[in-house]
Design a protein around this motif. Structure first.
Motif, mmCIF file in Angstrom:
data_model
loop_
_atom_site.group_PDB
_atom_site.id
_atom_site.type_symbol
_atom_site.label_atom_id
_atom_site.label_comp_id
_atom_site.label_asym_id
_atom_site.label_seq_id
_atom_site.Cartn_x
_atom_site.Cartn_y
_atom_site.Cartn_z
ATOM 1 N N LEU A 157 0.947 -1.116 -0.004
ATOM 2 C CA LEU A 157 -0.137 -0.049 -0.104
ATOM 3 C C LEU A 157 0.881 1.432 0.032
ATOM 4 N N GLN A 158 0.803 2.229 -0.835
ATOM 5 C CA GLN A 158 1.725 3.269 -1.060
ATOM 6 C C GLN A 158 0.444 4.490 -0.708
ATOM 7 N N ASP A 163 -0.984 8.092 8.933
ATOM 8 C CA ASP A 163 -0.876 8.481 10.645
ATOM 9 C C ASP A 163 -1.376 7.085 11.614
ATOM 10 N N LEU A 164 -0.490 6.728 12.345
ATOM 11 C CA LEU A 164 -0.603 5.585 13.000
ATOM 12 C C LEU A 164 -0.856 5.954 14.561
ATOM 13 N N GLN A 165 -1.562 5.108 15.190
ATOM 14 C CA GLN A 165 -2.006 5.476 16.556
ATOM 15 C C GLN A 165 -2.134 4.017 17.325
ATOM 16 N N ASP A 166 -1.392 3.759 18.370
ATOM 17 C CA ASP A 166 -1.339 2.765 19.135
ATOM 18 C C ASP A 166 -2.424 2.780 20.194
ATOM 19 N N GLU A 167 -3.328 1.988 20.106
ATOM 20 C CA GLU A 167 -4.426 1.855 20.920
ATOM 21 C C GLU A 167 -4.354 0.964 22.325
ATOM 22 N N ARG A 168 -3.365 0.295 22.277
ATOM 23 C CA ARG A 168 -3.041 -0.353 23.851
ATOM 24 C C ARG A 168 -3.240 0.512 24.936
ATOM 25 N N ASN A 169 -3.747 -0.089 26.159
ATOM 26 C CA ASN A 169 -3.637 0.762 27.272
ATOM 27 C C ASN A 169 -2.231 0.976 27.989
ATOM 28 N N ALA A 189 -4.665 2.817 11.611
ATOM 29 C CA ALA A 189 -3.922 3.679 10.456
ATOM 30 C C ALA A 189 -4.952 4.597 9.801
ATOM 31 N N THR A 190 -4.678 5.763 9.765
ATOM 32 C CA THR A 190 -5.331 6.585 9.009
ATOM 33 C C THR A 190 -4.421 7.085 7.479
ATOM 34 N N ALA A 191 -4.788 6.903 6.224
ATOM 35 C CA ALA A 191 -3.881 7.129 5.419
ATOM 36 C C ALA A 191 -4.630 7.892 4.085
ATOM 37 N N ASN A 192 -3.815 8.710 3.472
ATOM 38 C CA ASN A 192 -4.325 9.662 2.479
ATOM 39 C C ASN A 192 -3.631 9.396 1.153
ATOM 40 N N ASN A 193 -4.656 9.496 0.035
ATOM 41 C CA ASN A 193 -4.053 9.226 -1.371
ATOM 42 C C ASN A 193 -3.245 7.929 -1.367
ATOM 43 N N ASN A 194 -4.056 7.048 -1.597
ATOM 44 C CA ASN A 194 -3.885 5.788 -1.328
ATOM 45 C C ASN A 194 -3.691 4.798 -2.540
ATOM 46 N N TRP A 195 -2.590 4.293 -2.986
ATOM 47 C CA TRP A 195 -2.498 3.235 -4.123
ATOM 48 C C TRP A 195 -2.124 1.807 -3.605
ATOM 49 N N VAL A 196 -2.936 0.631 -4.170
ATOM 50 C CA VAL A 196 -2.322 -0.669 -3.895
ATOM 51 C C VAL A 196 -1.853 -1.209 -5.159
ATOM 52 N N TYR A 197 -0.403 -1.628 -4.813
ATOM 53 C CA TYR A 197 0.482 -2.091 -5.953
ATOM 54 C C TYR A 197 0.391 -3.676 -5.982
ATOM 55 N N LEU A 198 0.270 -4.337 -7.038
ATOM 56 C CA LEU A 198 0.605 -5.766 -7.246
ATOM 57 C C LEU A 198 1.404 -5.941 -8.273
ATOM 58 N N ARG A 199 2.982 -6.318 -7.774
ATOM 59 C CA ARG A 199 4.084 -6.547 -8.709
ATOM 60 C C ARG A 199 4.280 -5.304 -9.325
ATOM 61 N N THR A 208 -8.986 8.305 1.001
ATOM 62 C CA THR A 208 -8.637 8.131 2.445
ATOM 63 C C THR A 208 -9.338 6.882 3.157
ATOM 64 N N PHE A 209 -8.629 6.249 4.055
ATOM 65 C CA PHE A 209 -9.415 5.194 4.672
ATOM 66 C C PHE A 209 -8.613 5.270 5.947
ATOM 67 N N ARG A 210 -9.521 4.566 6.834
ATOM 68 C CA ARG A 210 -9.159 4.324 8.402
ATOM 69 C C ARG A 210 -9.318 2.826 8.647
ATOM 70 N N SER A 211 -8.058 2.017 9.111
ATOM 71 C CA SER A 211 -8.314 0.655 9.598
ATOM 72 C C SER A 211 -7.451 0.262 10.639
ATOM 73 N N ASN A 212 -8.060 -0.660 11.355
ATOM 74 C CA ASN A 212 -7.259 -1.404 12.448
ATOM 75 C C ASN A 212 -6.479 -2.250 11.772
ATOM 76 N N LEU A 213 -5.114 -2.326 11.991
ATOM 77 C CA LEU A 213 -4.090 -3.058 11.317
ATOM 78 C C LEU A 213 -4.144 -4.583 11.980
ATOM 79 N N SER A 214 -4.871 -4.848 13.131
ATOM 80 C CA SER A 214 -4.976 -6.077 13.534
ATOM 81 C C SER A 214 -5.924 -6.970 12.949
ATOM 82 N N GLU A 215 -6.894 -6.317 12.058
ATOM 83 C CA GLU A 215 -7.836 -6.700 11.377
ATOM 84 C C GLU A 215 -7.748 -6.982 9.909
ATOM 85 N N GLN A 216 -7.682 -8.195 9.302
ATOM 86 C CA GLN A 216 -7.384 -8.527 8.054
ATOM 87 C C GLN A 216 -8.665 -8.599 7.252
#
Length: 236
Positions: A157-158, A163-169, A189-199, A208-216
């Motif tokens: 992901l480019q 912006d990364l925020q650690d939400e642990r206590n 993670a909150t990311a702006n102007n995102n491209w997904v690259y394959l090979r 723009t998207f916002r996602s919890n990196l612990s979720e697939q």
């Protein structure tokens, strides 16, 4: 080399021609006066400059070197082939500044490796510039994120900015236990102007998207292609 700087009460140490330093028992004083153990810090670099404030006898420097407080911070500038490891997080970089007391840092040409159990491996973040504002919050500029283990990843992901925020206590944040699998990374993670690259080919864009990196999965939750006589070919 080691000596006193032009600022009263400040001492500067300079290390050249490559070194490897491992510091154990490093502590940081919290706002309430309590001490937090930051665990073992391992540092490798070609060159380094260390600033240390000390308003007492020079003999106190050895004790103060393992304790960083807001009024007596320890500051580091590292240059060349940097490997900075604290707990389960490893940072590779060309240049790096870090204030241990405020946990603020600026890293240039960086790659960060951090374990995420849900990906059964390491999450890799490469960026032109990484800013650590405090223990919980990071910003990456010109960033690429992947869980691929290959040297040149087949997917990533480019983004212009992440912006990364650690939400642990606070209890989990205060303990750096790289072998403790029960303490999972909870990064949002909150990311702006995102491209997904394959090979190397861009296949997906989202502003723009916002996602919890612990979720697939990190990029998409589902994909569907259908065709009918009313709307024709459709992609969801």
């Amino acid at each position: 080399s080691f000596g006193q700087s032009s600022t009263p009460g400040e001492y500067v140490a300079q290390i050249r021609d490559g070194f490897r330093l491992q510091i154990g028992g490093v502590q940081m004083q919290q706002a309430d006066g309590s001490m937090t153990d930051l665990g073992t810090v391992s540092i490798e670099a070609d060159n380094a400059v260390v600033w240390l404030s000390n308003d007492g006898p020079v003999g106190d420097l050895l004790q103060n070197f393992s304790i960083s407080t807001p009024d007596r911070p320890i500051e580091l500038y590292l240059d060349g082939n940097i490997v900075f490891q604290q707990g389960n997080r490893v940072i590779y970089a060309d240049r790096m500044y870090y204030n241990i007391s405020s946990e603020y840092g600026m890293i240039l040409s960086a790659e960060v490796l951090t374990p995420v159990p849900q990906y059964q491996g390491l999450l890799r973040l490469k960026a032109d510039v990484i800013e650590q504002r405090d223990r919980r919050n990071f910003s990456a500029f010109g960033a690429a994120i992947t869980s691929s283990r290959t040297g040149v990843p087949s997917y990533w992901l480019q983004a212009d900015k992440v912006d990364l925020q650690d939400e642990r206590n606070e209890a989990d944040l205060s303990v750096y236990a790289p072998t403790d699998a029960s303490r999972e990374t909870q990064m949002r993670a909150t990311a702006n102007n995102n491209w997904v690259y394959l090979r190397g080919v861009p296949v997906f864009y989202w502003p723009t998207f916002r996602s919890n990196l612990s979720e697939q999965p990190l990029y998409l939750s589902s994909l569907k292609i259908k065709n009918d006589t009313i709307f024709g070919t459709q992609v969801y």
